[in-house]
Design an enzyme around this catalytic site. Structure first.
Site, PDB file in Angstrom:
ATOM      1  N   ASP A   1       0.803  -1.104   0.023  1.00  4.59           N
ATOM      2  CA  ASP A   1       0.019   0.049   0.044  1.00  4.59           C
ATOM      3  C   ASP A   1       0.819   1.174  -0.018  1.00  4.59           C
ATOM      4  OD1 ASP A   1      -2.386   1.181  -0.150  1.00  4.59           O
ATOM      5  OD2 ASP A   1      -2.446   1.548   2.270  1.00  4.59           O
TER       6      ASP A   1
ATOM      7  N   TYR B   1       1.387   5.906  -0.521  1.00  2.00           N
ATOM      8  CA  TYR B   1       0.903   7.036  -0.063  1.00  2.00           C
ATOM      9  C   TYR B   1       0.914   8.208  -0.936  1.00  2.00           C
ATOM     10  CZ  TYR B   1       1.084  10.082   4.448  1.00  2.00           C
ATOM     11  OH  TYR B   1       0.579  11.015   5.582  1.00  2.00           O
TER      12      TYR B   1
ATOM     13  N   HIS C   1      -3.755  13.984   0.770  1.00  2.00           N
ATOM     14  CA  HIS C   1      -3.904  13.098   2.013  1.00  2.00           C
ATOM     15  C   HIS C   1      -2.722  13.211   3.050  1.00  2.00           C
ATOM     16  CE1 HIS C   1      -5.036   9.891   4.278  1.00  2.00           C
ATOM     17  NE2 HIS C   1      -3.889   8.957   4.088  1.00  2.00           N
TER      18      HIS C   1
ATOM     19  N   ARG D   1       1.139  16.657  12.979  1.00  2.00           N
ATOM     20  CA  ARG D   1       2.475  17.738  13.010  1.00  2.00           C
ATOM     21  C   ARG D   1       2.071  19.131  12.760  1.00  2.00           C
ATOM     22  NH1 ARG D   1       3.890  13.264  10.211  1.00  2.00           N
ATOM     23  NH2 ARG D   1       4.111  14.740   8.251  1.00  2.00           N
TER      24      ARG D   1
ATOM     25  N   GLU E   1     -10.326   3.806   3.715  1.00  2.00           N
ATOM     26  CA  GLU E   1      -9.419   4.408   2.921  1.00  2.00           C
ATOM     27  C   GLU E   1      -9.711   4.378   1.608  1.00  2.00           C
ATOM     28  OE1 GLU E   1      -5.251   5.369   5.428  1.00  2.00           O
ATOM     29  OE2 GLU E   1      -5.168   3.687   3.762  1.00  2.00           O
TER      30      GLU E   1
ATOM     31  N   GLU F   1      -9.360   4.041  -2.197  1.00  2.00           N
ATOM     32  CA  GLU F   1      -8.192   3.635  -2.879  1.00  2.00           C
ATOM     33  C   GLU F   1      -8.424   3.005  -4.116  1.00  2.00           C
ATOM     34  OE1 GLU F   1      -4.765   2.091  -0.748  1.00  2.00           O
ATOM     35  OE2 GLU F   1      -5.596   2.728   1.151  1.00  2.00           O
TER      36      GLU F   1
ATOM     37  N   ASP G   1      -9.059   0.242   2.297  1.00  2.00           N
ATOM     38  CA  ASP G   1      -7.994  -0.308   3.016  1.00  2.00           C
ATOM     39  C   ASP G   1      -8.368   0.288   4.622  1.00  2.00           C
ATOM     40  OD1 ASP G   1      -5.840  -1.426   3.794  1.00  2.00           O
ATOM     41  OD2 ASP G   1      -4.579   0.102   4.012  1.00  2.00           O
TER      42      ASP G   1
ATOM     43  N   ARG H   1      -7.411   3.964  13.585  1.00  2.00           N
ATOM     44  CA  ARG H   1      -6.299   5.034  13.550  1.00  2.00           C
ATOM     45  C   ARG H   1      -5.838   5.037  15.099  1.00  2.00           C
ATOM     46  NH1 ARG H   1      -5.387   6.198   8.524  1.00  2.00           N
ATOM     47  NH2 ARG H   1      -6.958   6.563   7.180  1.00  2.00           N
TER      48      ARG H   1
ATOM     49  N   GLN I   1      -3.121   2.417  14.769  1.00  2.00           N
ATOM     50  CA  GLN I   1      -2.130   2.748  14.068  1.00  2.00           C
ATOM     51  C   GLN I   1      -0.960   4.116  14.791  1.00  2.00           C
ATOM     52  OE1 GLN I   1      -3.640   4.522  10.293  1.00  2.00           O
ATOM     53  NE2 GLN I   1      -1.285   4.850   9.571  1.00  2.00           N
TER      54      GLN I   1
ATOM     55  N   TYR J   1       2.880   2.966  15.160  1.00  2.00           N
ATOM     56  CA  TYR J   1       3.403   3.284  13.603  1.00  2.00           C
ATOM     57  C   TYR J   1       5.032   3.952  13.783  1.00  2.00           C
ATOM     58  CZ  TYR J   1       3.003   8.342  13.200  1.00  2.00           C
ATOM     59  OH  TYR J   1       3.205   9.785  12.986  1.00  2.00           O
TER      60      TYR J   1
ATOM     61  N   LYS K   1      -3.700  -1.922  10.388  1.00  2.00           N
ATOM     62  CA  LYS K   1      -4.203  -1.862   8.933  1.00  2.00           C
ATOM     63  C   LYS K   1      -4.266  -3.452   8.520  1.00  2.00           C
ATOM     64  CE  LYS K   1      -3.250   2.435   7.271  1.00  2.00           C
ATOM     65  NZ  LYS K   1      -3.935   3.181   6.420  1.00  2.00           N
TER      66      LYS K   1
ATOM     67  N   THR L   1      -8.681  -5.541   4.414  1.00  2.00           N
ATOM     68  CA  THR L   1      -8.576  -4.740   2.984  1.00  2.00           C
ATOM     69  C   THR L   1      -9.577  -5.311   2.023  1.00  2.00           C
ATOM     70  OG1 THR L   1      -6.237  -4.091   3.452  1.00  2.00           O
ATOM     71  CG2 THR L   1      -7.216  -3.860   1.348  1.00  2.00           C
TER      72      THR L   1
ATOM     73  N   THR M   1      -4.851   6.348   0.245  1.00  2.00           N
ATOM     74  CA  THR M   1      -5.777   7.097   0.392  1.00  2.00           C
ATOM     75  C   THR M   1      -6.014   8.385  -0.940  1.00  2.00           C
ATOM     76  OG1 THR M   1      -6.158   6.877   2.623  1.00  2.00           O
ATOM     77  CG2 THR M   1      -7.454   8.691   1.687  1.00  2.00           C
TER      78      THR M   1
ATOM     79  N   GLU N   1      -9.615  12.513   7.805  1.00  2.00           N
ATOM     80  CA  GLU N   1      -9.527  13.688   7.079  1.00  2.00           C
ATOM     81  C   GLU N   1     -10.960  14.530   7.133  1.00  2.00           C
ATOM     82  OE1 GLU N   1      -7.031  13.843   3.333  1.00  2.00           O
ATOM     83  OE2 GLU N   1      -7.828  11.766   3.546  1.00  2.00           O
TER      84      GLU N   1
END
Length: 402
Positions: free
Chosen positions: A110, A112, A117, A126, A183, A185, A217, A221, A224, A228, A237, A241, A328, A342
């Site tokens: 998968d 990114y 996104h 952040r 997600e 995709e 997917d 969260r 994750q 992560y 994850k 899927t 995503t 999001e």
């Protein structure tokens, strides 16, 4: 034009002809092609044992020339009225068949690839830093997923359990995910394998990739976020899927190929495509029947060919049935965001449904459907069918509760 009955606006005009695996009348699963509201049973029509098998894998491994031969033959069968008496008895209503996973997944990766996104998630997690990490515009970031939990559309998704740590708590706790997400995709299905140790050049994409599926997917969260760092997604994850039942051949998407967004800085040589292209595909995300988002694939920063080139540049080999997904799909507008993290800005901004309810993340019983359309030849558009799934309550063993 086809002699077969195709309703106006159908996902499956003769310009599409996607492949799927179905069963009917108590018989074993086998391969068919969608046309309008019907599915053409290929094995008896073409007298090809490869289409009597329960997955597409053997056909996928026959290579691009064979893919094109069969597509041309099926197109002829469905457009030349002389073939109608032989073909029509093998057209079955889609409503009367059961669809299955179309191919056996070998490996799953998968990516990114959406700048919107990645930027949104950077701003969420952040807020006082640059939203994109320094490597993001230099390479298509991805991770290896779990092929064994790639499931057919319609398979129930059990809410996963795992470790989660709330911000103000000193230690993590074990329990059901409270921030279950989707997600939206696209997934790319590999047909022809490659040799271990030999990268696949960026201009050989179509020699190896057969077609495209819709992917959801599912993502926990909260799990994750805790796991992560430093090695990336894992249990948040790997639980499910979902993949759509129809594989859209790349040859059906020629008219959807468009120039992708500009890339700065210029990618390294192995990622420079002499015939760079993206795809003009618009997805639609529905929650309990309500449209909540329309993500545009044409906005994706990294292209499918760049993803494949990067995935193999270290010498990693391809296998028939490999699946790699885009990550995503999101656009610049709120209505184009392909995940609930999001849409709700990590739960801070609940979004409204047409029935007056609101959501941040998924509740038990929620039903998600993702569809897509793209321009095709002869001025028509084609669809991808749907990838669907409903959330089942967590199966929590009291012996492992923390």
């Amino acid at each position: 034009m086809t002699w077969a009955s195709v309703p106006p606006g159908s996902d499956f005009p003769v310009e599409n002809l996607p492949y799927g695996v179905f069963s009917a009348d108590g018989r074993a699963p086998r391969v068919g092609v969608a046309i309008g509201d019907h599915i053409l049973d290929l094995a008896p029509v073409l007298d090809e044992p490869v289409f009597a098998e329960p997955t597409l894998n053997r056909f996928l491994g026959q290579g691009r020339r064979r893919w094109q031969q069969i597509r041309n033959h099926v197109t002829d069968l469905l457009t030349d009225p002389a073939h109608r008496p032989v073909v029509q008895p093998h057209l079955l209503p889609q409503a009367s068949v059961t669809m299955h996973m179309p191919f056996e997944v070998a490996d799953y990766v998968d990516f990114y690839a959406s700048v919107d996104h990645a930027t949104n998630l950077g701003r969420i997690f952040r807020p006082d830093q640059e939203p994109l990490t320094p490597n993001w515009r230099w390479l298509p970031i991805g991770y290896h997923g779990r092929a064994g939990t790639v499931v057919a559309s319609g398979t129930p998704v059990t809410r996963p359990c795992g470790q989660c740590k709330r911000t103000l708590e000193a230690a993590p706790a074990f329990g059901p995910s409270e921030r279950l997400d989707i997600e939206a995709e696209l997934g790319f299905v590999v047909g022809m394998p490659s040799e271990l140790g030999k990268p696949v050049p960026i201009d050989r994409f179509r020699d190896h990739v057969f077609g495209v599926v819709l992917v959801n997917d599912w993502s926990a969260r909260d799990m994750q976020a805790w796991e992560y760092v430093p090695l990336g997604p894992f249990l948040g994850k790997s639980f499910a899927t979902s993949v759509s039942p129809w594989v859209i051949p790349l040859d059906a998407l020629d008219a959807a190929m468009v120039t992708p967004p500009p890339q700065q800085p210029q990618p390294l040589p192995y990622l420079r495509d002499p015939d760079v292209w993206g795809l003009d595909i618009e997805l639609e995300v529905r929650l309990n029947g309500h449209v909540v988002s329309r993500p545009p694939y044409r906005a994706m920063y990294w292209t499918p060919a760049q993803m494949l080139a990067h995935m193999t540049v270290n010498g990693a080999s391809l296998r028939t049935g490999d699946l790699f997904a885009s990550g995503t799909i999101s656009g610049p507008d709120r209505t184009q965001r392909g995940s609930f993290i999001e849409l709700s800005w990590n739960g801070a901004e609940p979004f409204d449904l047409a029935d007056g309810t609101t959501r941040t993340f998924l509740q038990d019983g929620d039903h998600v459907a993702i569809a897509a359309r793209a321009p095709a030849r002869n001025g028509v558009s084609i669809g991808f069918g749907e990838v669907t799934g409903a959330v089942s309550p967590a199966q929590l063993d009291p012996r492992v509760r923390g």
